[in-house]
Design a protein around this motif. Structure first.
Motif, PDB file in Angstrom:
ATOM      1  N   ILE A 183      13.849  22.353 -19.596  1.00 56.09           N
ATOM      2  CA  ILE A 183      14.714  21.190 -19.408  1.00 56.09           C
ATOM      3  C   ILE A 183      15.339  20.849 -20.759  1.00 56.09           C
ATOM      4  O   ILE A 183      14.753  21.119 -21.817  1.00 56.09           O
ATOM      5  N   ASP A 184      16.527  20.284 -20.743  1.00 58.49           N
ATOM      6  CA  ASP A 184      17.201  19.895 -21.981  1.00 58.49           C
ATOM      7  C   ASP A 184      16.585  18.587 -22.474  1.00 58.49           C
ATOM      8  O   ASP A 184      16.976  17.497 -22.068  1.00 58.49           O
ATOM      9  N   MET A 185      15.628  18.692 -23.372  1.00 58.13           N
ATOM     10  CA  MET A 185      14.882  17.522 -23.827  1.00 58.13           C
ATOM     11  C   MET A 185      15.668  16.670 -24.829  1.00 58.13           C
ATOM     12  O   MET A 185      15.445  15.464 -24.928  1.00 58.13           O
ATOM     13  N   ASP A 186      16.575  17.289 -25.604  1.00 53.73           N
ATOM     14  CA  ASP A 186      17.264  16.563 -26.665  1.00 53.73           C
ATOM     15  C   ASP A 186      18.746  16.358 -26.396  1.00 53.73           C
ATOM     16  O   ASP A 186      19.472  15.863 -27.259  1.00 53.73           O
ATOM     17  N   ASP A 209      15.283  23.524 -23.307  1.00 53.67           N
ATOM     18  CA  ASP A 209      14.090  23.553 -24.124  1.00 53.67           C
ATOM     19  C   ASP A 209      12.884  23.855 -23.234  1.00 53.67           C
ATOM     20  O   ASP A 209      13.006  24.001 -22.024  1.00 53.67           O
ATOM     21  N   VAL A 210      11.704  23.948 -23.840  1.00 56.50           N
ATOM     22  CA  VAL A 210      10.495  24.313 -23.101  1.00 56.50           C
ATOM     23  C   VAL A 210       9.455  23.201 -23.252  1.00 56.50           C
ATOM     24  O   VAL A 210       9.021  22.903 -24.365  1.00 56.50           O
ATOM     25  N   LEU A 211       9.090  22.596 -22.131  1.00 55.48           N
ATOM     26  CA  LEU A 211       8.113  21.505 -22.081  1.00 55.48           C
ATOM     27  C   LEU A 211       6.782  22.059 -21.583  1.00 55.48           C
ATOM     28  O   LEU A 211       6.740  22.742 -20.557  1.00 55.48           O
ATOM     29  N   ILE A 212       5.699  21.759 -22.287  1.00 58.63           N
ATOM     30  CA  ILE A 212       4.398  22.344 -21.978  1.00 58.63           C
ATOM     31  C   ILE A 212       3.315  21.268 -21.954  1.00 58.63           C
ATOM     32  O   ILE A 212       3.237  20.435 -22.858  1.00 58.63           O
TER      33      ILE A 212
END
Length: 387
Positions: free
Chosen positions: A359-362, A368-371
């Motif tokens: 998901i585009d976190m910024d 991006d990669v969320l874990i």
């Protein structure tokens, strides 16, 4: 066309060589314990991603962009279920259950439930707990998809526990939202894999595998002494009349530690293949349609417990991302050349995962990669260096 291809090649090469910056949302502490799920959305509509996760007996919203504010959405306890509930969810997913335009949270914590996002203030903590299904056992995965083709999302939830005392042992279900979800005591359950998903069935995927216009569902199961009958990858074909149970198609047996399998066209030929991991064993692999030939991608990655598919390098084809289970796990993405040939790139080390999402976190336009880390007991995201 040649200039465009060269740009794609240069972009992919630069991304492979660049460092992914690690951002910590929930650091490990003496009170966190294992963290198995993290989903992101902009719940307070301030332009920044917030994260919902569960740990230490509570469901939390961690407010972006600095991750300092924590809001308790629910405290898990005996009132949630007749069974003993844990300190956090094994999995979860975002879903607009009541059709009011905001994202609610569906989770599995012995029972399967949903938390209603309040209309007035998502940061108030006034999220209402409601049951989805309190009879299925061992729900390790929750995903969404329009199973019956009515234009509305449904919930796919496995019932992985074995035993004659379980109402739906070794089974797979899809759950339809009832007409009045705020008043219903449970959702409308459809058991499409009726006692034919033995072992420790783990994560599911959805897609129209046979091209008949109806989505099918895939699943994988680990095995071993405590999970007899596992170690397989399979998919279930939805009948044209929408009846249950569905027909099971076994793709491969003797797959030690099988956990994930997701249908996706990986080589651009218009047919759905499967990406898969052995999250309690070793290796990431794929099954090439139409014969579903098993092709190893990386046989050395250890315990790749999570799996996501996304175009991380923005070259127009699907890449793969996974992360090891243990605290010393490796997070890696696999660049696809568009024909199903993958190149491994390490994102980070010493990071465990039960849940990995892209998901585009910024808000910079790339994924991006969320874990969520089970044994590393944290929530982090890795910033995509694509510019």
């Amino acid at each position: 066309m040649r200039r465009l291809l060269l740009l794609f090649l240069l972009t992919s090469t630069s991304l492979a060589q660049a460092d992914w910056k690690k951002h910590i949302i929930v650091p490990k502490s003496p009170t966190t314990g294992s963290i198995n799920v993290a989903i992101a959305a902009d719940w307070n509509q301030d332009g920044h991603m917030d994260v919902i996760t569960t740990f230490a007996g509570k469901a939390w919203m961690i407010v972006g962009p600095d991750w300092k504010q924590r809001v308790i959405l629910h405290r898990f306890g005996p009132g949630d279920s007749e069974r003993r509930v844990g300190k956090g969810c094994i999995h979860g997913v975002g879903m607009d259950v009541d059709g009011d335009g905001d994202i609610d949270f569906c989770g599995s914590n012995q029972t399967v439930f949903w938390l209603e996002c309040p209309d007035d203030d998502p940061l108030s903590g006034a999220w209402k707990f409601r049951t989805i299904d309190d009879e299925i056992h061992g729900t390790h995965c929750l995903i969404t998809g329009d199973v019956d083709g009515d234009g509305k999302l449904d919930l796919i939830a496995n019932s992985g526990r074995a035993g004659d005392d379980k109402p739906f042992p070794n089974s797979l279900t899809w759950q339809k939202i009832p007409p009045k979800p705020h008043e219903a005591k449970s959702w409308i359950r459809h058991v499409f894999g009726d006692r034919d998903a033995p072992g420790g069935n783990h994560y599911t995927g959805i897609g129209d595998v046979n091209g008949d216009g109806k989505p099918d569902i895939s699943c994988a199961a680990k095995g071993g002494e405590k999970f007899p009958g596992g170690q397989w990858f399979a998919w279930w074909e939805q009948p044209k009349d929408g009846s249950t149970p569905w027909k099971k198609h076994l793709l491969a047996e003797d797959q030690v530690g099988a956990t994930n399998i997701i249908p996706h066209d990986l080589d651009g030929d218009g047919q759905l293949d499967f990406a898969a991991t052995r999250g309690h064993g070793e290796g990431i692999l794929w099954f090439k349609a139409p014969d579903f030939e098993l092709i190893e991608i990386d046989q050395e990655i250890v315990n790749p417990h999570s799996l996501a598919i996304a175009d991380l390098d923005a070259d127009g084809d699907p890449d793969l991302v996974t992360c090891g289970l243990a605290a010393d796990g490796v997070a890696a993405w696999y660049a696809n050349d568009g024909k199903g040939n993958f190149t491994k790139n390490v994102i980070g080390k010493d990071q465990g995962s039960y849940d990995t999402r892209t998901i585009d976190m910024d808000g910079d336009g790339d994924l991006d990669v969320l874990i969520a880390g089970h044994f590393s007991q944290n929530v982090v995201w890795f910033e995509n260096p694509l510019k």
